[in-house]
Design a protein around this motif. Structure first.
Motif, PDB file in Angstrom:
ATOM      1  N   CYS A   1       0.844  -1.200   0.000  1.00 23.13           N
ATOM      2  CA  CYS A   1       0.000   0.000   0.000  1.00 23.13           C
ATOM      3  C   CYS A   1       0.877   1.246   0.000  1.00 23.13           C
ATOM      4  N   VAL A   2       0.350   2.308  -0.535  1.00 21.83           N
ATOM      5  CA  VAL A   2       0.985   3.614  -0.412  1.00 21.83           C
ATOM      6  C   VAL A   2      -0.052   4.566   0.174  1.00 21.83           C
ATOM      7  N   VAL A   3       0.220   5.011   1.395  1.00 20.65           N
ATOM      8  CA  VAL A   3      -0.638   5.994   2.071  1.00 20.65           C
ATOM      9  C   VAL A   3       0.037   7.346   1.913  1.00 20.65           C
ATOM     10  N   SER A   4      -0.596   8.268   1.204  1.00 20.41           N
ATOM     11  CA  SER A   4      -0.007   9.583   0.939  1.00 20.41           C
ATOM     12  C   SER A   4      -0.578  10.613   1.903  1.00 20.41           C
ATOM     13  N   LEU A   5       0.304  11.233   2.668  1.00 18.91           N
ATOM     14  CA  LEU A   5      -0.083  12.368   3.507  1.00 18.91           C
ATOM     15  C   LEU A   5       0.282  13.624   2.718  1.00 18.91           C
ATOM     16  N   SER A   6      -0.708  14.245   2.113  1.00 19.92           N
ATOM     17  CA  SER A   6      -0.477  15.381   1.227  1.00 19.92           C
ATOM     18  C   SER A   6      -0.954  16.656   1.916  1.00 19.92           C
ATOM     19  N   TYR A   7      -0.086  17.678   1.945  1.00 15.61           N
ATOM     20  CA  TYR A   7      -0.438  18.895   2.697  1.00 15.61           C
ATOM     21  C   TYR A   7       0.316  20.084   2.122  1.00 15.61           C
ATOM     22  N   ASP A   8       0.065  21.242   2.680  1.00  6.39           N
ATOM     23  CA  ASP A   8       0.669  22.495   2.222  1.00  6.39           C
ATOM     24  C   ASP A   8       1.745  22.909   3.218  1.00  6.39           C
ATOM     25  N   ARG A   9       2.995  22.899   2.788  1.00 12.10           N
ATOM     26  CA  ARG A   9       4.102  23.221   3.693  1.00 12.10           C
ATOM     27  C   ARG A   9       4.132  24.704   4.057  1.00 12.10           C
ATOM     28  N   ASP A  10       3.381  25.523   3.330  1.00 15.60           N
ATOM     29  CA  ASP A  10       3.352  26.951   3.648  1.00 15.60           C
ATOM     30  C   ASP A  10       2.423  27.257   4.822  1.00 15.60           C
ATOM     31  N   VAL A  11       1.653  26.261   5.263  1.00 20.80           N
ATOM     32  CA  VAL A  11       0.790  26.444   6.433  1.00 20.80           C
ATOM     33  C   VAL A  11       1.613  26.166   7.693  1.00 20.80           C
ATOM     34  N   PRO A  12       1.730  27.131   8.593  1.00 24.15           N
ATOM     35  CA  PRO A  12       2.551  26.942   9.793  1.00 24.15           C
ATOM     36  C   PRO A  12       2.118  25.704  10.592  1.00 24.15           C
ATOM     37  N   GLY A  13       3.088  24.908  10.972  1.00 29.11           N
ATOM     38  CA  GLY A  13       2.823  23.743  11.816  1.00 29.11           C
ATOM     39  C   GLY A  13       2.456  22.472  11.074  1.00 29.11           C
ATOM     40  N   GLU A  14       2.211  22.557   9.740  1.00 29.43           N
ATOM     41  CA  GLU A  14       1.772  21.367   8.998  1.00 29.43           C
ATOM     42  C   GLU A  14       2.867  20.306   8.902  1.00 29.43           C
ATOM     43  N   ASP A  15       4.117  20.729   8.762  1.00 30.65           N
ATOM     44  CA  ASP A  15       5.207  19.749   8.726  1.00 30.65           C
ATOM     45  C   ASP A  15       5.205  18.888   9.979  1.00 30.65           C
ATOM     46  N   GLU A  16       5.075  19.544  11.130  1.00 28.60           N
ATOM     47  CA  GLU A  16       5.110  18.816  12.401  1.00 28.60           C
ATOM     48  C   GLU A  16       3.898  17.910  12.557  1.00 28.60           C
ATOM     49  N   ARG A  17       2.718  18.396  12.138  1.00 27.62           N
ATOM     50  CA  ARG A  17       1.512  17.568  12.249  1.00 27.62           C
ATOM     51  C   ARG A  17       1.591  16.360  11.307  1.00 27.62           C
ATOM     52  N   ALA A  18       2.098  16.576  10.113  1.00 31.52           N
ATOM     53  CA  ALA A  18       2.230  15.468   9.175  1.00 31.52           C
ATOM     54  C   ALA A  18       3.226  14.428   9.688  1.00 31.52           C
TER      55      ALA A  18
END
Length: 449
Positions: free
Chosen positions: A336-353
């Motif tokens: 399986c490939v589970v993709s966590l796709s998000y916007d790195r320009d949103v503060p805190g998203e890197d840490e949440r991902a």
């Protein structure tokens, strides 16, 4: 480059392409044990004769390629004695500088099949229906199943307006998009390869196996796809269904099953961005966040359902969509490939991902579904205090005592050598000598039918 090479020579051979870009490294994907879509989809199973530069500058040839003039160097994997090819996949024990990649003879006839299943509980019956076809050889290639989130992320970006800007997109909201865009809870594809008679028989068996388990099953070849493209406009006028959107998603998948690489999947990494994907897509430049978690499981419906339950609960609780593809890569297992796709320009998203990724890996591992590969962010998940970890650590300390080659890559933390930066001239001399030896060696086949 390889595709152009084969086309220029009007070759009767196909390569196997991944779902990455047209710039994807063949050797890089093989050494990560990546996979594709044709009968040669398990990439590491279709290479031999590796040429490897060790950390001390020595050059090693594997299999029969270590014997000058060996007639089987490019066609037989093992040679004699211990087989060492696997030591250099997903490791930091050496740099692979050359290999023989086997290519698939183009079949007399190719036909793809696509299906959709509208039942949320329909995954298990699908897996259990496809497994016997894979075991018996009716299906010779990897078959893929994507959930509704996977399909939606391939068609469009996140529906910011429809959701009022709230994330994540919840399952009850997803039902609306399935109806409007005409796709299912589960959506799959596969390829049939052989003579026309072989494909006809395989088509009959696929229809029988999937009867009652899918809402729609279509078989497409080159002629049907061209015809569908011509009638897309009138079809929308009479039915209201935008067939062109479906074809936009189908064409790249269809091509991949014929070994034709595509850049189309890059657009899905812009899922959470609020600006349209540019024509020259560059996810790094544009701040696209993408983490992969890639669990494996037996090719059994019960396991697939339990795995997806864990993925759905974990991703949604962290505020991300469960964008999932399931590949029946072998006769007995799924990847399986589970993709966590998000916007790195949103503060805190890197840490949440990253928090979501780590919980996914731990939760899936505890339930028996470890990943088939790791990203650089996941190397800390390597098992340290086991016989395997100790053995890999011993190899690393023996082959690379100074820790100069990709420190920490697929290396248990407790067994990593300490990076030593002394005597750089000695190190450079060793590598220069190896480079000189490589330049003086005779050229071997890059590809082999």
């Amino acid at each position: 480059q390889l595709l152009e090479f084969l086309r220029e020579r009007k070759s009767g051979l196909w390569l196997d392409a991944t779902g990455a870009s047209t710039e994807c490294s063949l050797i890089g994907n093989v050494m990560e044990r990546g996979f594709g879509h044709t009968p040669y989809g398990d990439h590491f199973s279709y290479v031999c004769g590796l040429e490897v530069v060790l950390p001390n500058g020595e050059v090693v040839d594997t299999g029969f390629s270590r014997f000058p003039g060996a007639a089987t160097a490019a066609v037989h994997r093992w040679g004699f004695g211990p087989s060492i090819d696997g030591l250099f996949s997903q490791s930091s024990l050496g740099i692979v500088t050359r290999m023989t990649v086997w290519l698939m003879p183009a079949p007399e006839y190719f036909q793809a099949f696509f299906f959709r299943c509208d039942r949320e509980d329909g995954l298990a019956p699908l897996i259990d229906a496809l497994r016997p076809l894979r075991l018996s050889g009716v299906l010779r290639s990897a078959s893929h199943i994507g959930n509704d989130y996977k399909v939606l992320s391939g068609i469009r970006q996140y529906p910011w307006e429809e959701t009022g800007g709230r994330t994540p997109l919840m399952p009850e909201q997803m039902a609306r998009f399935r109806r409007e865009l005409n796709f299912g809870c589960w959506n799959g594809s596969g390829g049939l390869y052989g003579t026309r008679a072989q494909v006809a028989e395989a088509r009959r068996l696929v229809k029988r196996a999937l009867a009652g388990k899918v809402s729609r099953l279509e078989f497409l070849d080159d002629w049907k796809l061209r015809w569908a493209g011509r009638v897309a406009g009138p079809f929308r006028f009479f039915t209201g269904w935008d067939l062109s959107k479906t074809l936009e998603l189908l064409y790249p998948v269809y091509d991949l099953m014929k070994g034709i690489p595509t850049n189309a999947p890059i657009k899905s990494s812009y899922w959470r961005k609020k600006t349209p994907p540019p024509e020259d897509g560059d996810p790094d430049r544009d701040g696209c966040g993408l983490l992969w978690c890639s669990p494996t499981a037996p090719a059994e419906g019960g396991h697939a359902t339990r795995l997806m339950d864990l993925v759905n609960r974990t991703t949604l609780s962290h505020g991300f969509e469960p964008i999932v593809s399931i590949t029946m890569l072998t006769e007995r297992s799924i990847c399986c490939v589970v993709s966590l796709s998000y916007d790195r320009d949103v503060p805190g998203e890197d840490e949440r991902a990253m928090a979501c990724y780590k919980q996914l890996v731990h939760s899936l591992g505890e339930h028996g579904y470890p990943p088939y590969r790791l990203g650089v962010q996941g190397m800390s998940e390597m098992d340290s205090h086991t016989g395997y970890g100790n053995f890999v650590g011993m190899l690393k300390r023996t082959l690379d005592p100074a820790g100069i080659l990709a420190p920490g890559r697929y290396q248990p933390a407790a067994n990593r050598p300490t990076l030593v930066l002394e005597k750089p001239r000695e190190k450079a001399t060793a590598m220069t000598a190896a480079t000189g030896e490589l330049n003086n060696r005779s050229t071997k086949p890059l590809v082999q039918a």
